[in-house]
Design a protein around this motif. Structure first.
Motif, PDB file in Angstrom:
ATOM      1  N   ALA A 131       0.835  -1.203   0.000  1.00 18.94           N
ATOM      2  CA  ALA A 131       0.000   0.000   0.000  1.00 18.94           C
ATOM      3  C   ALA A 131       0.867   1.249   0.000  1.00 18.94           C
ATOM      4  N   ALA A 132       1.866   1.274   0.882  1.00 20.64           N
ATOM      5  CA  ALA A 132       2.742   2.450   0.956  1.00 20.64           C
ATOM      6  C   ALA A 132       3.600   2.584  -0.298  1.00 20.64           C
ATOM      7  N   SER A 133       4.123   1.466  -0.782  1.00 21.00           N
ATOM      8  CA  SER A 133       5.011   1.510  -1.947  1.00 21.00           C
ATOM      9  C   SER A 133       4.314   2.030  -3.187  1.00 21.00           C
ATOM     10  N   ALA A 134       3.006   1.865  -3.234  1.00 21.64           N
ATOM     11  CA  ALA A 134       2.248   2.373  -4.376  1.00 21.64           C
ATOM     12  C   ALA A 134       2.156   3.894  -4.378  1.00 21.64           C
ATOM     13  N   ILE A 135       2.494   4.535  -3.263  1.00 27.20           N
ATOM     14  CA  ILE A 135       2.357   5.984  -3.118  1.00 27.20           C
ATOM     15  C   ILE A 135       3.712   6.684  -3.100  1.00 27.20           C
ATOM     16  N   VAL A 136       4.709   6.088  -2.432  1.00 26.16           N
ATOM     17  CA  VAL A 136       5.987   6.753  -2.190  1.00 26.16           C
ATOM     18  C   VAL A 136       6.974   6.473  -3.319  1.00 26.16           C
ATOM     19  N   GLU A 137       8.138   7.132  -3.255  1.00 24.20           N
ATOM     20  CA  GLU A 137       9.187   6.876  -4.242  1.00 24.20           C
ATOM     21  C   GLU A 137       9.711   5.459  -4.125  1.00 24.20           C
ATOM     22  N   TRP A 138      10.017   5.042  -2.902  1.00 23.81           N
ATOM     23  CA  TRP A 138      10.301   3.634  -2.657  1.00 23.81           C
ATOM     24  C   TRP A 138       9.914   3.257  -1.244  1.00 23.81           C
ATOM     25  N   GLY A 139       9.494   2.000  -1.102  1.00 25.42           N
ATOM     26  CA  GLY A 139       9.180   1.432   0.201  1.00 25.42           C
ATOM     27  C   GLY A 139      10.077   0.232   0.423  1.00 25.42           C
ATOM     28  N   ARG A 140      10.505   0.046   1.644  1.00 25.41           N
ATOM     29  CA  ARG A 140      11.455  -1.028   1.918  1.00 25.41           C
ATOM     30  C   ARG A 140      11.138  -1.676   3.259  1.00 25.41           C
ATOM     31  N   ARG A 141      11.059  -2.982   3.255  1.00 28.02           N
ATOM     32  CA  ARG A 141      10.925  -3.750   4.499  1.00 28.02           C
ATOM     33  C   ARG A 141      12.300  -4.327   4.813  1.00 28.02           C
ATOM     34  N   VAL A 142      12.819  -4.015   5.990  1.00 30.44           N
ATOM     35  CA  VAL A 142      14.178  -4.426   6.349  1.00 30.44           C
ATOM     36  C   VAL A 142      14.122  -5.666   7.230  1.00 30.44           C
ATOM     37  N   SER A 143      15.257  -6.353   7.312  1.00 36.19           N
ATOM     38  CA  SER A 143      15.285  -7.586   8.107  1.00 36.19           C
ATOM     39  C   SER A 143      16.370  -7.582   9.173  1.00 36.19           C
ATOM     40  N   THR A 144      17.217  -6.547   9.201  1.00 30.86           N
ATOM     41  CA  THR A 144      18.248  -6.423  10.236  1.00 30.86           C
ATOM     42  C   THR A 144      18.371  -4.958  10.628  1.00 30.86           C
ATOM     43  N   ALA A 145      19.022  -4.713  11.768  1.00 31.01           N
ATOM     44  CA  ALA A 145      19.267  -3.334  12.195  1.00 31.01           C
ATOM     45  C   ALA A 145      20.144  -2.603  11.185  1.00 31.01           C
ATOM     46  N   ALA A 146      21.139  -3.315  10.640  1.00 29.58           N
ATOM     47  CA  ALA A 146      22.022  -2.697   9.651  1.00 29.58           C
ATOM     48  C   ALA A 146      21.239  -2.278   8.412  1.00 29.58           C
ATOM     49  N   GLU A 147      20.308  -3.106   7.982  1.00 32.29           N
ATOM     50  CA  GLU A 147      19.490  -2.751   6.823  1.00 32.29           C
ATOM     51  C   GLU A 147      18.610  -1.536   7.124  1.00 32.29           C
ATOM     52  N   ALA A 148      18.109  -1.458   8.344  1.00 34.41           N
ATOM     53  CA  ALA A 148      17.254  -0.332   8.721  1.00 34.41           C
ATOM     54  C   ALA A 148      18.024   0.984   8.655  1.00 34.41           C
ATOM     55  N   VAL A 149      19.244   0.984   9.192  1.00 40.56           N
ATOM     56  CA  VAL A 149      20.064   2.194   9.171  1.00 40.56           C
ATOM     57  C   VAL A 149      20.494   2.515   7.742  1.00 40.56           C
ATOM     58  N   THR A 150      20.827   1.489   6.979  1.00 35.09           N
ATOM     59  CA  THR A 150      21.185   1.713   5.570  1.00 35.09           C
ATOM     60  C   THR A 150      20.035   2.355   4.809  1.00 35.09           C
ATOM     61  N   ARG A 165      11.460  12.923  -2.897  1.00 39.48           N
ATOM     62  CA  ARG A 165      10.107  12.393  -2.747  1.00 39.48           C
ATOM     63  C   ARG A 165      10.073  11.503  -1.513  1.00 39.48           C
ATOM     64  N   PRO A 166       8.891  11.173  -1.003  1.00 39.51           N
ATOM     65  CA  PRO A 166       8.818  10.427   0.260  1.00 39.51           C
ATOM     66  C   PRO A 166       9.278   8.987   0.100  1.00 39.51           C
ATOM     67  N   VAL A 167       9.791   8.446   1.200  1.00 36.96           N
ATOM     68  CA  VAL A 167      10.141   7.029   1.251  1.00 36.96           C
ATOM     69  C   VAL A 167       9.487   6.424   2.491  1.00 36.96           C
ATOM     70  N   TYR A 168       9.333   5.105   2.444  1.00 34.97           N
ATOM     71  CA  TYR A 168       8.715   4.377   3.558  1.00 34.97           C
ATOM     72  C   TYR A 168       9.651   3.256   3.987  1.00 34.97           C
ATOM     73  N   ILE A 169       9.934   3.208   5.284  1.00 36.22           N
ATOM     74  CA  ILE A 169      10.788   2.156   5.847  1.00 36.22           C
ATOM     75  C   ILE A 169       9.959   1.368   6.858  1.00 36.22           C
ATOM     76  N   GLU A 170       9.811   0.088   6.590  1.00 37.82           N
ATOM     77  CA  GLU A 170       9.031  -0.791   7.465  1.00 37.82           C
ATOM     78  C   GLU A 170       9.975  -1.704   8.234  1.00 37.82           C
ATOM     79  N   ILE A 171       9.820  -1.690   9.556  1.00 39.11           N
ATOM     80  CA  ILE A 171      10.667  -2.504  10.425  1.00 39.11           C
ATOM     81  C   ILE A 171       9.797  -3.544  11.126  1.00 39.11           C
ATOM     82  N   PRO A 172      10.065  -4.827  10.913  1.00 33.20           N
ATOM     83  CA  PRO A 172       9.247  -5.868  11.564  1.00 33.20           C
ATOM     84  C   PRO A 172       9.202  -5.684  13.076  1.00 33.20           C
TER      85      PRO A 172
END
Length: 551
Positions: A131-150, A165-172
């Motif tokens: 849903a978010a990725s359809a609106i923002v420039e990019w959306g990303r679901r991360v799987s580690t702390a390093a990926e989240a900071v990256t 443009r906006p981005v979305y970062i999803e953290i489990p």
């Protein structure tokens, strides 16, 4: 009842290091609503010196973040909870996308391995990343702390090197509160590589075209906001009038004798740009939302500057395209003038007289299109302090008067969203702008229908202890749509809306309110609001006001 904790327990979780990364880039304010699932974003805020602004709706958080971003030059950061919290913020994400503004939305998502289990878990959503990725420039679901900071670093790299443009970062969920030993050097802000300049030959060609021009015009859009000083130098060098889009309003001080203001949508100014022998377009989409016609169809030589090569011929073919950072490119053109031939002889007094005539024609056209809104806008503009931030909404008072009539001295003084054209933006954007620029008086000029979309943020203004004055223009509902219905033979339906006691409503939230019915009362009310501070509301019934002004 749980005992009140006197001190937050320090746990260096993934949520913690993500906020550390944001702080290293200078972000000191975030907007959002704490929820059961996102509390690890909030844990480190006090320690890191980050102000948390709790709005009363996530849409308001996004718009407040946008208003703050326009004043600070940093991306607005929005914290939502999973599911409904994120979805509530997506209107703001859509605004940031259409208006090319930087925003980072952070939200928790399902635990790793539990993506849409369809098990009835709290806030369960079929595909919130989708849903978010359809609106923002990019959306990303991360799987580690390093990926989240990256992901945070990648967001800032995007903002520095491409169209913001906006981005979305999803953290489990399970990762968000997982303790990490991530090294500090992986968290600290990174310096972005400069965007390459076009070849010197292209810079020189642009300078030569402008040198040879007899009727040059500069058209500056939102992509030129960082190049205000350079645009002024270029305009003065070539005696080139400057017209802006609404996102570019104030790039050239609108009191400057070469400023045509943000009047691109009014025909005489638009036709002058169309008929320029050389038209320099800087960071502008040239879409119909800004033009009010399908295409500009410029008749002369067109030079376009844009951060993306895909925009060079968008909506208007360019004879010369310069891809890169607007500030750097315009600076290079200005510097190259020293080795170019002298500019064509154009008496600046003649050009300035032409600008005065074009502005007068634009004012007449604005008054013909919307006489009441134009007249009231003139009164409002006269009453406001010179350095005011004036946020507004997709209300008739905005596009039917104020944004054409009001002269602003600098860029980002009128938070607005001409392309996405949403309601609910003005009030939270004014609050965010006030937080981002506390030395400037902050106003909202808005219609009654639009204000009802975000009226709950009155209490946010009060709670945050900020000074924001709301001028609400009451035409009894959705005036534009009422007119649209009449135009196609539909009697008013769904557009005549009941009105609250507006001054009383502001008082109920802890502010103050006044009703005015004339220009003299309006000016006095603005002065009183500035003197008293806090949440202030000025209510103006358009029918009554117009009647009083005509007597």
């Amino acid at each position: 009842m749980h005992a009140q904790l006197l001190k937050t327990e320090k746990r260096r979780t993934t949520g913690w290091v993500v906020m550390e990364a944001l702080r290293s880039y200078g972000v000191d304010t975030v907007f959002g609503i704490p929820g059961t699932h996102n509390l690890e974003f909030y844990r480190p805020l006090e320690v890191l010196g980050i102000r948390a602004v709790t709005t009363r709706h996530e849409q308001g958080a996004g718009y407040a973040a946008d208003g703050w971003s326009l004043q600070t030059g940093l991306p607005g950061v929005v914290l939502t909870t999973s599911g409904p919290g994120l979805l509530n913020a997506l209107s703001a994400a859509g605004t940031a996308f259409c208006e090319s503004r930087p925003m980072i939305i952070l939200a928790p998502g399902p635990a790793r391995g539990e993506e849409f289990a369809d098990a009835g878990t709290l806030h369960e959503t079929k595909d919130q990343l989708g849903a978010a990725s359809a609106i923002v420039e990019w959306g990303r679901r991360v799987s580690t702390a390093a990926e989240a900071v990256t992901a945070v670093h990648d967001a800032f790299a995007l903002f520095a090197s491409s169209r913001p443009r906006p981005v979305y970062i999803e953290i489990p969920l399970d990762l968000l509160d997982e303790v990490t030993d991530l090294d500090e050097h992986l968290i600290t802000a990174r310096t972005a590589d400069p965007v390459p300049l076009p070849q010197e030959q292209s810079i020189a060609e642009a300078a030569n075209l402008l040198n040879a021009a007899h009727r040059p015009v500069i058209l500056a859009g939102g992509g030129a906001r960082g190049a205000a000083d350079q645009v002024r130098k270029l305009a003065e060098q070539f005696a080139a009038p400057v017209v802006t889009s609404l996102n570019g309003k104030g790039i050239l001080d609108e009191h400057h004798p070469l400023s045509l203001g943000s009047n691109l949508r009014l025909s005489r100014v638009r036709e002058h740009a169309r008929n320029a022998d050389v038209l320099l377009v800087i960071g502008a989409k040239l879409g119909d939302a800004e033009l009010w016609v399908d295409r500009l169809d410029a008749q002369g030589t067109v030079i376009r500057i844009d951060i993306l090569d895909t925009q060079i011929d968008k909506n208007q073919t360019a004879d010369l395209g310069l891809v890169g950072d607007a500030e750097a490119i315009v600076t290079a053109i200005v510097e190259s003038i020293g080795v170019s031939e002298a500019p064509a002889e154009v008496p600046s007094s003649d050009v300035e007289a032409m600008v005065v005539e074009l502005l007068a024609a634009a004012r007449r056209e604005c008054a013909e299109l919307s006489p009441v809104n134009t007249a009231v806008s003139a009164d409002i503009a006269s009453a406001l302090p010179a350095d005011a931030i004036v946020a507004t909404d997709s209300s008739q008072i905005a596009y039917g008067g104020l944004l054409n009539v009001l002269k602003t001295p600098r860029v980002n003084s009128t938070p607005y969203m001409g392309t996405f054209a949403t309601l609910g933006y003005g009030l939270p954007a004014a609050l965010g702008a006030r937080i981002g620029a506390p030395y400037r008086p902050s106003f909202v000029v808005i219609g009654d229908g639009a204000l009802m979309f975000s009226v709950q943020e009155f209490i946010t203004v009060v709670e945050q202890g900020e000074d924001v004055t709301v001028i609400v223009l009451d035409n009894g509902g959705y005036g534009e749509i009422r007119a649209n219905e009449a135009d196609i033979g539909i009697a008013p339906i769904g557009v005549d809306l009941a009105q609250p006691d507006w001054p009383g409503l502001a008082k109920a939230f802890g502010g103050d309110g006044r009703h005015v019915s004339s220009a003299v009362e309006l000016a006095a009310a603005v002065d009183a609001a500035l003197a008293d501070g806090g949440l202030q509301l000025i209510h103006l019934d358009l029918a009554e006001y117009a009647s009083e002004e005509n007597t």
